[in-house]
Enzyme design. Sequence first.
Site, PDB file in Angstrom:
ATOM      1  N   CYS A  17     122.979  56.233  46.306  1.00 49.00           N
ATOM      2  CA  CYS A  17     123.649  57.139  47.623  1.00 49.00           C
ATOM      3  C   CYS A  17     122.830  58.151  47.699  1.00 49.00           C
ATOM      4  O   CYS A  17     122.365  58.878  46.821  1.00 49.00           O
ATOM      5  CB  CYS A  17     124.909  57.294  46.953  1.00 49.00           C
ATOM      6  SG  CYS A  17     125.779  58.491  48.237  1.00 49.00           S
ATOM      7  N   ASN A  18     122.064  58.090  48.975  1.00 45.04           N
ATOM      8  CA  ASN A  18     121.451  59.215  49.517  1.00 45.04           C
ATOM      9  C   ASN A  18     122.140  60.559  49.164  1.00 45.04           C
ATOM     10  O   ASN A  18     121.518  61.429  48.637  1.00 45.04           O
ATOM     11  CB  ASN A  18     121.047  59.015  50.878  1.00 45.04           C
ATOM     12  CG  ASN A  18     119.961  57.882  51.214  1.00 45.04           C
ATOM     13  OD1 ASN A  18     118.857  58.168  51.174  1.00 45.04           O
ATOM     14  ND2 ASN A  18     120.543  56.753  51.184  1.00 45.04           N
ATOM     15  N   TYR A  52     130.957  60.169  51.068  1.00 42.72           N
ATOM     16  CA  TYR A  52     130.537  61.504  50.259  1.00 42.72           C
ATOM     17  C   TYR A  52     129.698  62.319  51.474  1.00 42.72           C
ATOM     18  O   TYR A  52     129.623  63.309  51.194  1.00 42.72           O
ATOM     19  CB  TYR A  52     129.364  61.201  49.279  1.00 42.72           C
ATOM     20  CG  TYR A  52     129.860  60.561  47.933  1.00 42.72           C
ATOM     21  CD1 TYR A  52     131.417  60.210  47.784  1.00 42.72           C
ATOM     22  CD2 TYR A  52     129.023  60.591  46.954  1.00 42.72           C
ATOM     23  CE1 TYR A  52     131.836  59.803  46.481  1.00 42.72           C
ATOM     24  CE2 TYR A  52     129.504  60.002  45.645  1.00 42.72           C
ATOM     25  CZ  TYR A  52     131.006  59.759  45.595  1.00 42.72           C
ATOM     26  OH  TYR A  52     131.424  59.186  44.092  1.00 42.72           O
ATOM     27  N   THR A  66     122.312  54.650  52.948  1.00 42.38           N
ATOM     28  CA  THR A  66     122.645  53.297  52.171  1.00 42.38           C
ATOM     29  C   THR A  66     122.835  52.362  53.258  1.00 42.38           C
ATOM     30  O   THR A  66     122.442  51.089  53.280  1.00 42.38           O
ATOM     31  CB  THR A  66     123.664  53.181  51.233  1.00 42.38           C
ATOM     32  OG1 THR A  66     124.897  53.999  51.793  1.00 42.38           O
ATOM     33  CG2 THR A  66     123.191  53.761  49.960  1.00 42.38           C
ATOM     34  N   HIS A  67     123.498  52.881  54.330  1.00 45.15           N
ATOM     35  CA  HIS A  67     123.944  51.696  55.389  1.00 45.15           C
ATOM     36  C   HIS A  67     122.939  51.408  56.477  1.00 45.15           C
ATOM     37  O   HIS A  67     123.170  50.348  57.182  1.00 45.15           O
ATOM     38  CB  HIS A  67     125.166  52.291  56.297  1.00 45.15           C
ATOM     39  CG  HIS A  67     126.475  52.375  55.259  1.00 45.15           C
ATOM     40  ND1 HIS A  67     126.313  53.000  53.960  1.00 45.15           N
ATOM     41  CD2 HIS A  67     127.860  51.757  55.473  1.00 45.15           C
ATOM     42  CE1 HIS A  67     127.766  52.926  53.626  1.00 45.15           C
ATOM     43  NE2 HIS A  67     128.491  52.140  54.218  1.00 45.15           N
ATOM     44  N   GLU A  96     130.251  49.645  58.316  1.00 46.72           N
ATOM     45  CA  GLU A  96     131.596  49.350  57.704  1.00 46.72           C
ATOM     46  C   GLU A  96     132.252  48.335  58.488  1.00 46.72           C
ATOM     47  O   GLU A  96     132.993  47.189  57.934  1.00 46.72           O
ATOM     48  CB  GLU A  96     132.061  50.156  56.991  1.00 46.72           C
ATOM     49  CG  GLU A  96     131.076  51.266  55.856  1.00 46.72           C
ATOM     50  CD  GLU A  96     131.893  51.514  54.739  1.00 46.72           C
ATOM     51  OE1 GLU A  96     133.174  52.111  54.998  1.00 46.72           O
ATOM     52  OE2 GLU A  96     131.224  52.149  53.734  1.00 46.72           O
ATOM     53  N   ASP A 153     127.023  54.138  43.718  1.00 43.17           N
ATOM     54  CA  ASP A 153     127.134  54.782  45.089  1.00 43.17           C
ATOM     55  C   ASP A 153     128.382  55.213  45.621  1.00 43.17           C
ATOM     56  O   ASP A 153     129.374  54.837  44.798  1.00 43.17           O
ATOM     57  CB  ASP A 153     126.661  53.505  46.220  1.00 43.17           C
ATOM     58  CG  ASP A 153     126.681  53.857  47.649  1.00 43.17           C
ATOM     59  OD1 ASP A 153     126.266  55.047  47.885  1.00 43.17           O
ATOM     60  OD2 ASP A 153     127.255  53.229  48.487  1.00 43.17           O
ATOM     61  N   SER A 154     128.593  55.957  46.702  1.00 44.41           N
ATOM     62  CA  SER A 154     130.051  56.302  47.118  1.00 44.41           C
ATOM     63  C   SER A 154     130.798  55.009  47.690  1.00 44.41           C
ATOM     64  O   SER A 154     132.198  55.208  47.526  1.00 44.41           O
ATOM     65  CB  SER A 154     129.778  57.262  48.383  1.00 44.41           C
ATOM     66  OG  SER A 154     129.167  56.550  49.159  1.00 44.41           O
TER      67      SER A 154
HETATM   68  N1  DGL Z   1     126.336  56.161  50.675  1.00 40.82           N
HETATM   69  C1  DGL Z   1     126.063  57.116  51.416  1.00 40.82           C
HETATM   70  C2  DGL Z   1     124.589  57.802  51.652  1.00 40.82           C
HETATM   71  O1  DGL Z   1     123.737  57.043  51.542  1.00 40.82           O
HETATM   72  C3  DGL Z   1     126.615  56.910  52.819  1.00 40.82           C
HETATM   73  C4  DGL Z   1     128.253  56.881  52.833  1.00 40.82           C
HETATM   74  C5  DGL Z   1     128.749  58.023  52.506  1.00 40.82           C
HETATM   75  O2  DGL Z   1     129.099  59.003  53.297  1.00 40.82           O
HETATM   76  O3  DGL Z   1     129.540  58.110  51.358  1.00 40.82           O
HETATM   77  O4  DGL Z   1     124.503  58.903  51.993  1.00 40.82           O
END
Ligand code: DGL
Length: 270
Positions: free
Chosen positions: A78-79, A47, A190-191, A157, A15-16
């Site tokens: 990560c989406n 990301y 993810t969040h 976060e 993930d990011s």
């Molecule tokens: N992990 C990213 C997502 O699921 C969210 C956090 C980011 O912007 O990196 O898109």
Amino acid sequence: MSSTASRDAPIGIFDSGLGGLTVAHAVMRHLPGESLVYFGDTARVPYGPKSPETVRRYSQEIAAFLLEQGVKAIVVACNTATAHALPLLAETLPVPVLGVVGPGARAAVRATRTGHIGVIGTAGTIRSQAYVRAIHAEAPHMIVTATACPLLVPLVEEGWTNHEVTHLVAREYLDPFLKDEIDTLVLGCTHYPLLKPLIGEIIGRRVRLIDSAEETALDTGRLLADRDIATTAAIGSYRFIASDDPQQFLKLGQRFFGDAIEHVEVRTFG
Ligand code: DGL
């Protein structure tokens, strides 16, 4: 794949940052025998606002690193990375690769009764239209309304999952859905699973919330079984790797994953 060593190789999850731990946690619960190597790109998060090219480059670097760790499959938790990089990774990597968009989209199509689905995610995910395409690939007649909610990531976060500021921000973002006829909302980031109670309260009980993390874990189990690479072990082991400050990962990571994170390794890129 038939050797025990290959079956017992870990699954790579990346993930990011820390948010993908929601996916890792779901995989851990559904597939307790599988070992995991989790990589969070905490040095380069977020990301969401970055260009597709940059996110693809980061994703390729991380995937190459996970392959060096001997993983038997990779889950892109990560989406945003799934939206921009999954096709490239699936084409080029020697192990099966799974993202979070397809499982979430399929679950939404199964859940909806009215055929009107809402999607929320980062700016990159929404701009890519990856969810709209994935939903239409399953069911072309679905109506999809998608909205970017970029401020929700930093609020989660910060630990403000039930803070009045988060309520205000989420209400603003979700307002169009309140007037819409959606009966299903994909939490395409993810969040957002950490905001499930808050989002549920705003959007109302008639709207089903789709958590990609759960669906992805179930799909991972199916993928391993189909490829005959599911472990026979009873309990897996976990490695956590970050590209920045391990202490911060440890502290915030427990919010997403619980106490199973005892130690964080560091690997930097570039
Ligand atoms: N992990 C990213 C997502 O699921 C969210 C956090 C980011 O912007 O990196 O898109």
